[in-house]
Design an enzyme around this catalytic site. Structure first.
Site, PDB file in Angstrom:
ATOM      1  N   HIS A 116       0.858  -1.186   0.000  1.00 55.49           N
ATOM      2  CA  HIS A 116       0.000   0.000   0.000  1.00 55.49           C
ATOM      3  C   HIS A 116       0.893   1.234   0.000  1.00 55.49           C
ATOM      4  O   HIS A 116       1.933   1.244   0.663  1.00 55.49           O
ATOM      5  CB  HIS A 116      -0.860   0.047   1.272  1.00 55.49           C
ATOM      6  CG  HIS A 116      -1.949  -0.976   1.290  1.00 55.49           C
ATOM      7  ND1 HIS A 116      -3.077  -0.844   0.526  1.00 55.49           N
ATOM      8  CD2 HIS A 116      -2.075  -2.132   1.976  1.00 55.49           C
ATOM      9  CE1 HIS A 116      -3.863  -1.887   0.743  1.00 55.49           C
ATOM     10  NE2 HIS A 116      -3.267  -2.692   1.613  1.00 55.49           N
ATOM     11  N   ALA A 165      15.327 -20.488   6.041  1.00 56.06           N
ATOM     12  CA  ALA A 165      14.031 -20.530   6.719  1.00 56.06           C
ATOM     13  C   ALA A 165      13.791 -19.210   7.455  1.00 56.06           C
ATOM     14  O   ALA A 165      14.699 -18.666   8.072  1.00 56.06           O
ATOM     15  CB  ALA A 165      14.011 -21.701   7.704  1.00 56.06           C
ATOM     16  N   THR A 170      14.072  -8.443   1.430  1.00 59.18           N
ATOM     17  CA  THR A 170      13.636  -7.066   1.150  1.00 59.18           C
ATOM     18  C   THR A 170      14.330  -6.496  -0.084  1.00 59.18           C
ATOM     19  O   THR A 170      13.892  -5.481  -0.613  1.00 59.18           O
ATOM     20  CB  THR A 170      13.950  -6.150   2.351  1.00 59.18           C
ATOM     21  OG1 THR A 170      15.362  -6.184   2.582  1.00 59.18           O
ATOM     22  CG2 THR A 170      13.213  -6.608   3.600  1.00 59.18           C
TER      23      THR A 170
HETATM   24  C1  LIG Z   1      19.911 -21.445   4.531  1.00 58.47           C
HETATM   25  C2  LIG Z   1      20.341 -22.869   4.806  1.00 58.47           C
HETATM   26  C3  LIG Z   1      20.048 -23.730   3.587  1.00 58.47           C
HETATM   27  C4  LIG Z   1      21.851 -22.799   5.032  1.00 58.47           C
HETATM   28  O1  LIG Z   1      22.334 -24.060   5.300  1.00 58.47           O
HETATM   29  P1  LIG Z   1      23.922 -24.248   5.456  1.00 58.47           P
HETATM   30  O2  LIG Z   1      24.615 -23.880   4.186  1.00 58.47           O
HETATM   31  O3  LIG Z   1      24.148 -25.616   5.962  1.00 58.47           O
HETATM   32  O4  LIG Z   1      24.334 -23.122   6.481  1.00 58.47           O
HETATM   33  P2  LIG Z   1      24.960 -23.274   7.936  1.00 58.47           P
HETATM   34  O5  LIG Z   1      24.114 -24.149   8.792  1.00 58.47           O
HETATM   35  O6  LIG Z   1      26.383 -23.604   7.750  1.00 58.47           O
HETATM   36  O7  LIG Z   1      24.810 -21.798   8.513  1.00 58.47           O
HETATM   37  C5  LIG Z   1      25.674 -20.733   8.122  1.00 58.47           C
HETATM   38  C6  LIG Z   1      25.349 -19.543   9.032  1.00 58.47           C
HETATM   39  O8  LIG Z   1      24.045 -19.047   8.733  1.00 58.47           O
HETATM   40  C7  LIG Z   1      23.196 -19.124   9.869  1.00 58.47           C
HETATM   41  N1  LIG Z   1      21.895 -19.571   9.403  1.00 58.47           N
HETATM   42  C8  LIG Z   1      21.603 -20.697   8.735  1.00 58.47           C
HETATM   43  N2  LIG Z   1      20.313 -20.762   8.406  1.00 58.47           N
HETATM   44  C9  LIG Z   1      19.760 -19.661   8.915  1.00 58.47           C
HETATM   45  C10 LIG Z   1      18.453 -19.164   8.916  1.00 58.47           C
HETATM   46  N3  LIG Z   1      17.463 -19.824   8.302  1.00 58.47           N
HETATM   47  N4  LIG Z   1      18.218 -17.976   9.503  1.00 58.47           N
HETATM   48  C11 LIG Z   1      19.222 -17.287  10.106  1.00 58.47           C
HETATM   49  N5  LIG Z   1      20.493 -17.713  10.135  1.00 58.47           N
HETATM   50  C12 LIG Z   1      20.749 -18.883   9.550  1.00 58.47           C
HETATM   51  C13 LIG Z   1      23.853 -20.131  10.781  1.00 58.47           C
HETATM   52  O9  LIG Z   1      23.512 -19.895  12.118  1.00 58.47           O
HETATM   53  C14 LIG Z   1      25.301 -19.880  10.503  1.00 58.47           C
HETATM   54  O10 LIG Z   1      25.688 -18.717  11.192  1.00 58.47           O
HETATM   55  P3  LIG Z   1      27.185 -18.562  11.808  1.00 58.47           P
HETATM   56  O11 LIG Z   1      28.116 -18.606  10.637  1.00 58.47           O
HETATM   57  O12 LIG Z   1      27.137 -17.242  12.495  1.00 58.47           O
HETATM   58  O13 LIG Z   1      27.367 -19.721  12.715  1.00 58.47           O
HETATM   59  C15 LIG Z   1      19.593 -23.518   6.011  1.00 58.47           C
HETATM   60  O14 LIG Z   1      20.118 -23.051   7.227  1.00 58.47           O
HETATM   61  C16 LIG Z   1      18.099 -23.249   5.987  1.00 58.47           C
HETATM   62  O15 LIG Z   1      17.579 -22.237   6.460  1.00 58.47           O
HETATM   63  N6  LIG Z   1      17.398 -24.230   5.382  1.00 58.47           N
HETATM   64  C17 LIG Z   1      15.975 -24.145   5.189  1.00 58.47           C
HETATM   65  C18 LIG Z   1      15.340 -25.451   5.654  1.00 58.47           C
HETATM   66  C19 LIG Z   1      13.878 -25.497   5.279  1.00 58.47           C
HETATM   67  O16 LIG Z   1      13.193 -24.504   5.305  1.00 58.47           O
HETATM   68  N7  LIG Z   1      13.447 -26.661   4.916  1.00 58.47           N
HETATM   69  C20 LIG Z   1      12.064 -26.811   4.485  1.00 58.47           C
HETATM   70  C21 LIG Z   1      11.855 -28.180   3.919  1.00 58.47           C
HETATM   71  S1  LIG Z   1      11.791 -28.137   2.156  1.00 58.47           S
END
Ligand SMILES: CC(C)(COP(=O)(O)OP(=O)(O)OC[C@H]1O[C@@H](n2cnc3c(N)ncnc32)[C@H](O)[C@@H]1OP(=O)(O)O)[C@@H](O)C(=O)NCCC(=O)NCCS
Length: 191
Positions: A116, A165, A170
């Site tokens: 909006h 997740a 933005t």
């Molecule tokens: C984004 C994502 C894919 C990254 O996975 P990854 O490459 O293994 O990343 P890591 O776990 O090594 O995390 C790297 C950094 O990002 C941070 N981080 C990871 N996911 C995050 C999230 N969703 N929100 C905020 N921070 C996040 C971690 O805490 C870490 O921080 P640090 O370096 O300060 O310790 C995963 O964390 C995620 O969010 N997956 C989504 C899962 C989902 O929604 N599944 C649905 C089923 S289909």
């Protein structure tokens, strides 16, 4: 209500489209499987007005409790093999939401494509127009949007990007980036 499928697909799937149209008009799309190329889960709603279209490509999976709304000259365009998880909402009003092929939206994703306008404090917000500067959403091919992530108006997400997740996106996300948090920031890139 208008419901559109790309012209190139019309011949091969004509009869299926008729069934689909029928189900959609009932507004509670309680369909297990239309055929091999499209899956619509239970309680999923695809709704448009006469000026808008939802374009489905081949082999799309739209799971349960999903809402796709296109109204007021809007389009929602889903590429081939797009996957949409439960409780996801995609809304398009006076704009386009485009999702590239092979892209996956996990459960509870929200694509919000219009703001909006609200800059004039002396006019009610609902009487002001929409913000025409930040509008529409484009998501590339082979992206993965994590559960509960939110994409705000005007954002483009490049091919191959991953959104964490509960991220709130933005700003534009480059190709193959992995972005997390609120507001979403790029933390690394896919190899
Ligand atoms: C984004 C994502 C894919 C990254 O996975 P990854 O490459 O293994 O990343 P890591 O776990 O090594 O995390 C790297 C950094 O990002 C941070 N981080 C990871 N996911 C995050 C999230 N969703 N929100 C905020 N921070 C996040 C971690 O805490 C870490 O921080 P640090 O370096 O300060 O310790 C995963 O964390 C995620 O969010 N997956 C989504 C899962 C989902 O929604 N599944 C649905 C089923 S289909």
């Amino acid at each position: 209500m208008a419901y559109c499928v790309k012209k190139s697909q019309m011949n091969s799937i004509k009869s299926r489209i008729k069934i689909l149209l029928l189900k959609l008009r009932l507004f509670h799309v309680n369909v297990k499987r239309l055929d091999a190329w499209t899956y619509l889960g239970q309680y999923t709603i695809l709704k448009t007005d006469k000026t808008s279209c939802i374009y489905l490509n081949e082999h799309i999976s739209i799971n349960n409790y999903v809402s796709l709304f296109a109204e007021d000259h809007a389009d929602i365009i889903l590429g081939k093999r797009v996957y949409i998880g439960d409780y996801t909402t995609i809304r398009a009003s006076r704009t386009k939401v485009e999702i590239g092929s092979n892209t996956m939206l996990a459960q509870g994703v929200q694509l919000i494509s219009t703001n909006h306008a609200f800059s004039n404090r002396h006019q009610l917000i609902h009487e002001q127009d929409i913000d025409t500067l930040k509008i529409g959403i484009k998501i590339g091919n082979d992206c993965w949007l994590g559960a509960g992530s939110i994409v705000l108006p005007g954002v483009t997400i490049g091919d191959g990007a991953v959104i964490g997740a509960h991220a709130v996106v933005t700003k534009n996300i480059p190709e193959y980036a992995i972005a997390v948090g609120n507001p979403a920031k790029v933390i690394k890139f896919r190899n």
